[in-house]
Scaffold this motif. Structure first.
Motif, PDB file in Angstrom:
ATOM      1  N   GLN A  67       0.827  -1.208   0.000  1.00 63.26           N
ATOM      2  CA  GLN A  67       0.000   0.000   0.000  1.00 63.26           C
ATOM      3  C   GLN A  67       0.860   1.257   0.000  1.00 63.26           C
ATOM      4  O   GLN A  67       0.568   2.223  -0.696  1.00 63.26           O
ATOM      5  CB  GLN A  67      -0.921   0.006   1.226  1.00 63.26           C
ATOM      6  N   THR A  68       1.931   1.226   0.771  1.00 61.64           N
ATOM      7  CA  THR A  68       2.853   2.360   0.826  1.00 61.64           C
ATOM      8  C   THR A  68       3.522   2.566  -0.524  1.00 61.64           C
ATOM      9  O   THR A  68       3.651   3.697  -0.996  1.00 61.64           O
ATOM     10  CB  THR A  68       3.911   2.140   1.925  1.00 61.64           C
ATOM     11  N   GLN A  98       2.379   1.747  -3.476  1.00 58.33           N
ATOM     12  CA  GLN A  98       1.404   2.299  -4.418  1.00 58.33           C
ATOM     13  C   GLN A  98       1.172   3.782  -4.169  1.00 58.33           C
ATOM     14  O   GLN A  98       1.076   4.567  -5.114  1.00 58.33           O
ATOM     15  CB  GLN A  98       0.089   1.528  -4.318  1.00 58.33           C
ATOM     16  N   ALA A  99       1.099   4.185  -2.900  1.00 54.49           N
ATOM     17  CA  ALA A  99       0.873   5.594  -2.574  1.00 54.49           C
ATOM     18  C   ALA A  99       2.043   6.473  -3.004  1.00 54.49           C
ATOM     19  O   ALA A  99       1.844   7.618  -3.421  1.00 54.49           O
ATOM     20  CB  ALA A  99       0.619   5.745  -1.082  1.00 54.49           C
ATOM     21  N   LEU A 100       3.265   5.939  -2.920  1.00 60.10           N
ATOM     22  CA  LEU A 100       4.458   6.721  -3.255  1.00 60.10           C
ATOM     23  C   LEU A 100       4.950   6.480  -4.687  1.00 60.10           C
ATOM     24  O   LEU A 100       5.954   7.066  -5.096  1.00 60.10           O
ATOM     25  CB  LEU A 100       5.581   6.416  -2.255  1.00 60.10           C
ATOM     26  N   HIS A 101       4.262   5.581  -5.403  1.00 58.75           N
ATOM     27  CA  HIS A 101       4.604   5.256  -6.794  1.00 58.75           C
ATOM     28  C   HIS A 101       6.033   4.727  -6.931  1.00 58.75           C
ATOM     29  O   HIS A 101       6.803   5.155  -7.800  1.00 58.75           O
ATOM     30  CB  HIS A 101       4.398   6.470  -7.710  1.00 58.75           C
ATOM     31  N   ILE A 102       6.375   3.800  -6.028  1.00 60.08           N
ATOM     32  CA  ILE A 102       7.666   3.124  -6.081  1.00 60.08           C
ATOM     33  C   ILE A 102       7.417   1.638  -5.874  1.00 60.08           C
ATOM     34  O   ILE A 102       6.301   1.225  -5.554  1.00 60.08           O
ATOM     35  CB  ILE A 102       8.663   3.671  -5.021  1.00 60.08           C
ATOM     36  N   SER A 103       8.450   0.809  -6.031  1.00 58.60           N
ATOM     37  CA  SER A 103       8.264  -0.636  -5.878  1.00 58.60           C
ATOM     38  C   SER A 103       8.227  -1.020  -4.396  1.00 58.60           C
ATOM     39  O   SER A 103       8.764  -0.325  -3.531  1.00 58.60           O
ATOM     40  CB  SER A 103       9.391  -1.390  -6.577  1.00 58.60           C
ATOM     41  N   ARG A 104       7.609  -2.160  -4.123  1.00 64.94           N
ATOM     42  CA  ARG A 104       7.530  -2.665  -2.764  1.00 64.94           C
ATOM     43  C   ARG A 104       8.915  -2.979  -2.217  1.00 64.94           C
ATOM     44  O   ARG A 104       9.222  -2.732  -1.056  1.00 64.94           O
ATOM     45  CB  ARG A 104       6.638  -3.908  -2.701  1.00 64.94           C
ATOM     46  N   SER A 105       9.799  -3.506  -3.054  1.00 70.16           N
ATOM     47  CA  SER A 105      11.148  -3.843  -2.590  1.00 70.16           C
ATOM     48  C   SER A 105      11.930  -2.575  -2.224  1.00 70.16           C
ATOM     49  O   SER A 105      12.720  -2.585  -1.284  1.00 70.16           O
ATOM     50  CB  SER A 105      11.900  -4.655  -3.639  1.00 70.16           C
ATOM     51  N   TYR A 106      11.673  -1.477  -2.948  1.00 69.24           N
ATOM     52  CA  TYR A 106      12.340  -0.220  -2.616  1.00 69.24           C
ATOM     53  C   TYR A 106      11.821   0.320  -1.281  1.00 69.24           C
ATOM     54  O   TYR A 106      12.585   0.846  -0.473  1.00 69.24           O
ATOM     55  CB  TYR A 106      12.151   0.796  -3.740  1.00 69.24           C
TER      56      TYR A 106
END
Length: 110
Positions: A80-81, A83-91
């Motif tokens: 969810q974070t 998606q909100a920040l428009h970055i990958s989950r691994s990042y």
């Protein structure tokens, strides 16, 4: 009208008013003390110190920590974070780990 209102409220008691004739036991002594004031003060001080440390993080890491740990509402997942920040989950995971290491290093050891 005023007389009725006074009758409904009843007698006002003081917490320090003695319950016994000898005055040893007060109403305050009979009430449970579920709140440890000292622990509450320590918790608030720790929370303020943690918020100050999080506010010192770089903008993206600060945003991740605030979202992940619910500083501004309900905690969010890494996905969810991301998606909100428009970055990958691994990042998000890498930045969160870096931020936690920073916080651990700055938190006073006991």
């Amino acid at each position: 009208m005023d007389l009725r209102r006074g009758r409904r409220t009843g007698v006002t008691l003081s917490l320090q008013e003695p319950l016994e004739a000898d005055g040893q036991l007060t109403l305050a002594d009979t009430l449970p003390d579920e709140v440890n004031m000292e622990a509450g003060c320590e918790s608030r001080a720790d929370a303020a110190r943690l918020r100050a440390l999080v506010d010192a993080l770089p903008a993206r890491e600060r945003a991740i920590m605030r979202q992940r740990y619910g500083f501004d509402g309900a905690p969010k997942t890494q996905q969810q974070t991301a998606q909100a920040l428009h970055i990958s989950r691994s990042y998000v995971s890498r930045l969160e780990k870096r931020a936690l290491e920073y916080l651990r290093g700055r938190w006073p050891a006991e």
